[in-house]
Design an enzyme around this catalytic site. Sequence first.
Site, PDB file in Angstrom:
ATOM      1  N   GLU A 221       0.862  -1.186   0.000  1.00 53.09           N
ATOM      2  CA  GLU A 221       0.000   0.000   0.000  1.00 53.09           C
ATOM      3  C   GLU A 221       0.899   1.237   0.000  1.00 53.09           C
ATOM      4  OE1 GLU A 221      -2.566   0.167   3.353  1.00 53.09           O
ATOM      5  OE2 GLU A 221      -3.335  -1.867   3.098  1.00 53.09           O
TER       6      GLU A 221
ATOM      7  N   ASP B 194      -5.341   8.808  10.926  1.00 56.96           N
ATOM      8  CA  ASP B 194      -3.992   8.280  11.141  1.00 56.96           C
ATOM      9  C   ASP B 194      -3.467   8.666  12.516  1.00 56.96           C
ATOM     10  OD1 ASP B 194      -3.806   7.143   8.603  1.00 56.96           O
ATOM     11  OD2 ASP B 194      -3.136   9.026   7.712  1.00 56.96           O
TER      12      ASP B 194
END
Length: 268
Positions: A51, A62
Amino acid sequence: MTARSVEAAYTRAREEDRAVLVGYLPAGFPDVEGGIAALTTMVEAGCDIIEVGLPYSDPVMDGPTIQAAAQQALEHGTRISDVLRTVEAVAATGAPTLVMTYWNPVEQYGVERFAEHLADAGGAGLITPDLTPDYAPQWIDAADKHGLDKVFLVAPSSTDERIRLTTQACRGFVYATAVMGVTGARDSSSDLAGPLVARTRAATDLPIGVGLGVSNGDQAAEVAAYADAVIVGSAFVRVLLDHPDDREAGLAALADLTRDLAAGVRRR
């Protein structure tokens, strides 16, 4: 199936009676060339699927580790063209390579244009953590046109009906984010992951990858006991953050971590 096929990676892992190891780093971290070197090192050391993160200025989902890496990439001026160059370099290794991104940068770039350029770079598909299928008709059409996988997320808070609708829209695999809150490496795996995978399996035959802060081979083995893929991001980022002034040492540590995780997904 082509060399970049996510489906091929899962098929191979099933034949070997193991889970898939999916590795994440943001493009442009520590810089564009350094990121390419890091990701190719991860492939060589045992990552099955990669990824490539698209650095974003407001990464609300995040944790601090990935935020720090994305900020560093942005400060170096990383652009979507650099993300696509990274995808092209990593896909050239034969590893299926997806982009993971918040939706706003894709919308700003142009959905059809992004899909075309991602496919041209050899990308396998897109993971969209903040985009749900009901708000994604333009992306679904563009992905179908260019043969790109569509990876949407399910979470412990997802209802069974939401899981059904989400998995119906996926192609490639389903991303089960088994941590409530922001991402990041953790000392122990979440007790929410197993039940989420079980509910997701009831809705789809697609492979299910789990992301929940795995940081070592023992944790990878634990998750691989019930998931088709173990997704690791923050632990890889942390290794590079810990070696800011010695790139070779950072790559060596990255390879060591990857080998440990790759052994873990084979011990399930």
